[in-house]
Scaffold this motif. Structure first.
Motif, mmCIF file in Angstrom:
data_model
loop_
_atom_site.group_PDB
_atom_site.id
_atom_site.type_symbol
_atom_site.label_atom_id
_atom_site.label_comp_id
_atom_site.label_asym_id
_atom_site.label_seq_id
_atom_site.Cartn_x
_atom_site.Cartn_y
_atom_site.Cartn_z
ATOM 1 N N ASN A 183 0.947 -1.189 0.039
ATOM 2 C CA ASN A 183 0.109 -0.045 0.081
ATOM 3 C C ASN A 183 0.681 1.262 0.083
ATOM 4 O O ASN A 183 0.775 2.375 -0.822
ATOM 5 N N ALA A 184 1.992 1.343 0.959
ATOM 6 C CA ALA A 184 2.811 2.370 0.857
ATOM 7 C C ALA A 184 3.526 2.530 -0.418
ATOM 8 O O ALA A 184 3.718 3.732 -0.916
ATOM 9 N N LEU A 185 4.051 1.397 -1.011
ATOM 10 C CA LEU A 185 4.739 1.591 -2.426
ATOM 11 C C LEU A 185 3.719 2.261 -3.441
ATOM 12 O O LEU A 185 4.171 2.916 -4.328
ATOM 13 N N HIS A 186 2.387 1.611 -3.610
ATOM 14 C CA HIS A 186 1.507 2.039 -4.282
ATOM 15 C C HIS A 186 1.485 3.263 -4.304
ATOM 16 O O HIS A 186 1.202 4.183 -5.440
ATOM 17 N N TYR A 187 1.330 4.110 -3.232
ATOM 18 C CA TYR A 187 0.768 5.523 -3.139
ATOM 19 C C TYR A 187 1.876 6.454 -2.901
ATOM 20 O O TYR A 187 1.609 7.738 -2.482
ATOM 21 N N THR A 188 3.153 5.770 -3.024
ATOM 22 C CA THR A 188 4.231 6.816 -2.878
ATOM 23 C C THR A 188 4.932 7.123 -4.568
ATOM 24 O O THR A 188 5.250 6.246 -5.184
ATOM 25 N N PRO A 189 5.084 8.535 -4.948
ATOM 26 C CA PRO A 189 5.443 8.567 -5.991
ATOM 27 C C PRO A 189 6.906 8.482 -6.169
ATOM 28 O O PRO A 189 7.552 8.127 -5.385
#
Length: 430
Positions: free
Chosen positions: A333-339
């Motif tokens: 989740n963190a990787l997906h929403y981090t640019p």
């Protein structure tokens, strides 16, 4: 879940009952206290007015303020109000006569105010003695005006009144305690009765979800396998059907993940104490390090820095697959929403009885009004968060369910445009 809901309903009900009881008790007690003190004030004012006649008669009759008991003042039928002096002792009252200069002339009764004389004509409460001082005037026809003759101060003990009020307050408290106990028992019974239909419906819904998910696995597996077999022979596929088969494959994969997630949630909701006894000791630090290593290629491909700050051994009790799923969901989740160019950090802090794991990112953040909703099943914040490929809105719900099953919780702090931090707290293995 329903036990916690029942406790909240019961405590809310008891809170309302205590508030009503406290308010009504305060109002009734103050009303009765006010009326009793008003009655007492009326008594001492009447007594002061009666005793003032003796001060007026004092210049003519030096025995007018004789305080021997008993004392009958109106034996000459002069129209003055008689005072049965013996009542002063019985009623815990006292009378004091002062001249115009405030010098004490005489006193009667057994309750005498210890306050120094002041020409204050209001009712005064000093310790447990209530008193009033009134001026006494003599109408002089020759002078044509009133002449100050002196003062009369009447005092009365409030001990009996206060004892009566104390008994009344004790009665209110005892009655309130009985009411609260009975209300608690009645509220507990009513709460159980009202929650039973909801609990039964919820159990039926969970059972339906588990059964439906289980039954869907077989046809989905057939569809998925059939599509894979067909796509293994591309020469037999008409070019116009390639996109259709790819869409069927993608949809079947997504449906399979959804069914597996629903089954996991159903199993998590139905965890029993016997299953908890079978939990093993998990080296959490090693599990997190392995998970970070596993996701490192994904972070590199998305140009995100993935770091771990784990420097101590930590052991917890639980089911290793579920714990791994918990942190896998949070990290993905963190990787997906981090640019691109952002950072995701996993850090572990060991406390006395629990371990705290922070999954922090420099992503797009979460709006404050959305934070209480992010663990709801199938919840979507906005279009920006609903475009995740293959996502069905169950990742955070699963993570939260696993954390709660293992005796922990997840706390979220976030700022839009700055990033988010998911803090997981789990008990240490004893």
């Amino acid at each position: 879940m329903f036990q916690a809901l029942g406790r909240r309903l019961l405590f809310s009900y008891l809170g309302v009952m205590v508030t009503i009881w406290g308010t009504s008790t305060t109002v009734v007690y103050n009303f009765l206290s006010y009326n009793l003190y008003q009655k007492l004030d009326t008594e001492i004012v009447n007594l002061a007015n009666a005793a003032s006649h003796n001060l007026i008669a004092a210049p003519v009759d030096k025995k007018a303020i004789n305080t021997k008991i008993p004392r009958i003042l109106d034996n000459d039928d002069d129209g003055d109000l008689d005072i049965p002096w013996q009542d002063l002792r019985e009623n815990h009252q006292g009378v004091e006569w002062f001249d115009a200069n405030g010098r004490l002339l005489a006193k009667a009764g057994n309750t005498i105010s210890r306050m120094s004389f002041t020409a204050n004509f209001n009712v005064i409460q000093h310790h447990k003695i209530r008193s009033i001082t009134i001026p006494v005037y003599l109408h002089s026809l020759s002078v044509g005006k009133k002449q100050l003759q002196g003062y009369v101060r009447v005092s009365e003990s409030t001990e009996e009144l206060e004892e009566e009020l104390d008994r009344l307050l004790w009665g209110f408290e005892l009655g309130g305690l009985i009411v609260i106990i009975l209300s608690g028992l009645g509220g507990w019974w009513l709460t159980r009765q009202s929650l039973q239909p909801i609990e039964q419906s919820f159990q039926q819904l969970k059972q339906f979800t588990a059964d439906a998910s289980h039954e869907l696995r077989s046809p989905l597996t057939v569809v998925k396998t059939s599509v894979e077999v067909i796509m293994n022979y591309p020469d037999r596929i008409h070019p116009a059907n390639v996109n259709k088969l790819e869409a069927i494959s993608s949809a079947s994969n997504q449906m399979t993940r959804l069914v597996e997630d629903l089954l996991l949630l159903a199993r998590t909701d139905a965890v029993t104490s016997s299953q908890m006894i079978a939990w093993i000791t998990i080296p959490l630090d090693e599990l997190l390090e392995d998970l970070v290593d596993f996701l490192e290629p994904q972070a590199v491909s998305e140009e995100i820095t993935l770091k771990s700050e784990i420097s101590t051994e930590v052991f917890i009790k639980g089911e290793a697959i579920q714990i791994k799923r918990l942190f896998s969901n949070l990290l993905q989740n963190a990787l997906h929403y981090t640019p691109k160019g952002g950072t995701v950090i996993v850090c572990l802090v060991k406390l006395e009885r629990l371990v705290v794991i922070n999954v922090q990112d420099t992503g797009i953040g979460i709006a404050p009004e959305h934070i209480p909703l992010i663990f709801n099943r199938f919840w979507r914040a906005d279009q920006a968060r609903s475009q995740r490929e293959g996502g069905v809105g169950l990742g955070l719900a699963i993570a939260d369910a696993i954390a709660r099953t293992h005796g922990g919780d997840i706390i979220v702090t976030s700022e839009v445009g700055v990033g988010s931090c998911f803090q997981v707290r789990l008990p240490l293995a004893s």
